[in-house]
Design an enzyme around this catalytic site. Structure first.
Site, PDB file in Angstrom:
ATOM      1  N   HIS A  34       0.776  -0.825  -0.125  1.00 31.22           N
ATOM      2  CA  HIS A  34      -0.373  -0.037   0.063  1.00 31.22           C
ATOM      3  C   HIS A  34       0.756   0.926   0.016  1.00 31.22           C
ATOM      4  CE1 HIS A  34      -3.642   1.836   1.526  1.00 31.22           C
ATOM      5  NE2 HIS A  34      -2.679   3.542   2.196  1.00 31.22           N
ATOM      6  N   GLU A  35       1.832   0.782   0.867  1.00 32.33           N
ATOM      7  CA  GLU A  35       2.701   2.327   1.129  1.00 32.33           C
ATOM      8  C   GLU A  35       3.848   2.494  -0.423  1.00 32.33           C
ATOM      9  OE1 GLU A  35       1.685   4.562   3.327  1.00 32.33           O
ATOM     10  OE2 GLU A  35       0.607   3.176   4.339  1.00 32.33           O
ATOM     11  N   HIS A  38       1.491   3.985  -2.953  1.00 36.82           N
ATOM     12  CA  HIS A  38       1.825   5.714  -2.908  1.00 36.82           C
ATOM     13  C   HIS A  38       2.576   6.849  -3.381  1.00 36.82           C
ATOM     14  CE1 HIS A  38      -1.786   6.411  -0.915  1.00 36.82           C
ATOM     15  NE2 HIS A  38      -1.742   5.398   0.000  1.00 36.82           N
ATOM     16  N   HIS A  64      -5.360   6.472  -1.936  1.00 39.17           N
ATOM     17  CA  HIS A  64      -6.977   5.825  -1.884  1.00 39.17           C
ATOM     18  C   HIS A  64      -7.695   5.093  -2.979  1.00 39.17           C
ATOM     19  CE1 HIS A  64      -5.059   6.680   2.696  1.00 39.17           C
ATOM     20  NE2 HIS A  64      -4.725   6.424   2.063  1.00 39.17           N
TER      21      HIS A  64
END
Length: 417
Positions: A333-334, A337, A343
């Site tokens: 997830h990070e 980014h 998101h």
């Protein structure tokens, strides 16, 4: 010729009896006991590797016999993979261990097109497999003189903290968008046209995490390698390869102040990466792994659209779960980014619970939404991150020399102060 092992997992009676069991993944209340047994020996004269290139396991889930095909993840480590720790007087000690005969596998279930598996065979079988939308975990029971393993679902693991876990992603110093505390995949025709990219990932273990694992460097290393093995599977549909460039442990003391304020810690870590790490270890991105409990519900934080930027290609991860899949999802997830992903907006994206959901879900997903796919392609087009467009993907062949302080790309447009 690659030798194939055929193993059957025989199911014992379902051991309810109102009891539970403590595994590495946590306290599990509902599980099946299985016994991996090798059925076919190697041909006469064949030399058995410690970990075979391919393996097959046959077992039952809900009474249904399935065949699990596993293949060693040969691209898991970079050619100059290193491990670093520190002497009592603060000197860096870096080694370059052989990683060719490692124990990490990806796989699929025979006759199930949408199935996936990510398994560690380092000490028994540990990992997960997904079939018909259901995710199952397998883990050795570590009983003396026994090959017993447990198979269970995430919903049957007791949760110490039921609060939702969230992510923080930052686009500039003043604007923070706070994941929160809770394959065999084939590329589509469209994805096949995407450029092959590769991220060289460096992991840093702070002193709090080192202490959390009772100063057991080997256990920490295996834990992180297992998580990256899952990350590699997660990013495959994006035609993006993840290679682990190294693991560094701050075993004597932290080299930055790791604060409960995640945004402060991220800034300090990114600065340390620029001024220290990049001068000695070649990497495209670095993630700090910590046992510090960040303020609020945040368990991860990263700069957005900064991959290949020497100043801000970084993220920080709280070690919030003993389940490798959940931690791998947080790390992915990070990293998402850093690769330009926002998101997910459930009202606009075609996935209710995907990797880039702002909150970790009780049913962890390994899928990127169409929104994330579009964000990533836009990032590649607009930012043109040169460092991840490698001429050839690295393999598990390890060199004995230091990679040196090779300059990274300066022509990047990321997060600027």
């Amino acid at each position: 010729m690659i030798q194939v092992l055929l193993v059957t997992i025989c199911l014992a009676a379902f051991p309810y009896q109102g009891s539970s069991i403590m595994l590495e993944s946590g306290k599990v209340n509902d599980y099946e006991v299985v016994y991996p047994q090798r059925l076919a020996p190697l041909p006469e004269g064949a030399v058995q590797q410690k970990y075979e290139d391919t393996m097959q396991y046959e077992f039952k889930v809900n009474g249904e016999t399935i065949v699990l095909h596993l293949e060693k993840n040969k691209g898991l480590f970079s050619k100059d993979y290193s491990e670093t720790h520190y002497s009592p007087d603060g000197r860096k000690i870096t080694t370059y261990p052989s990683v060719e005969d490692h124990c990490y596998y990806h796989g699929r279930i025979e006759n199930y097109e949408d199935s996936t598996a990510s398994i560690s065979a380092c000490n028994g079988l540990k990992g997960h497999f997904k079939i018909q939308g259901e995710t199952y975990f397998i883990e050795s029971l570590k009983l003396s003189d026994s090959e017993a393993h447990a198979v269970f679902k995430y919903e049957n693991v007791e949760k110490e903290d039921e609060t939702h876990k969230i992510c923080g992603v930052t686009q500039n110093w003043k604007s923070y968008d706070p994941i929160k505390k809770p394959s065999w995949l084939n590329l589509t025709p469209k994805q096949q046209t995407w450029p092959q990219t590769s991220v060289n990932l460096q992991l840093i273990v702070d002193h709090s995490m080192y202490a959390k694992y009772n100063s057991n460097s080997e256990k920490i290393t295996k834990t992180l390698q297992e998580r990256v093995n899952i990350m590699k599977e997660i990013f495959k549909p994006l035609n993006l390869d993840i290679t682990l460039s190294g693991i560094e442990m701050w075993d004597k003391k932290d080299l930055i102040t790791v604060k409960t304020a995640a945004t402060d810690t991220l800034k300090l870590f990114a600065k340390w990466r620029q001024t220290d790490l990049l001068k000695r270890i070649d990497n495209d991105n670095a993630q700090l792994q910590t046992a510090v409990d960040f303020d609020g519900e945040t368990v991860g934080l990263a700069f957005k659209s900064t991959m290949c930027d020497k100043r801000y290609s970084a993220g920080i991860i709280q070690d919030h779960s003993a389940i490798p899949l959940l931690m791998a999802v947080t790390m992915a997830h990070e990293l998402g980014h850093n690769l330009g992903m926002d998101h997910d907006d459930t009202s606009k994206c075609n996935c209710n619970v995907c990797i880039m959901a702002p909150r970790l879900n009780t049913n962890p997903s390994k899928t990127f939404s169409d929104c994330s796919n579009n964000d990533y392609q836009k990032f590649l087009t607009d930012k043109k991150p040169k460092c991840i467009h490698k001429k050839s993907l690295k393999t598990d062949t390890v060199s004995t020399s230091v990679s040196g302080n090779e300059p990274l790309d300066d022509n990047v447009d990321g997060f600027h102060a």
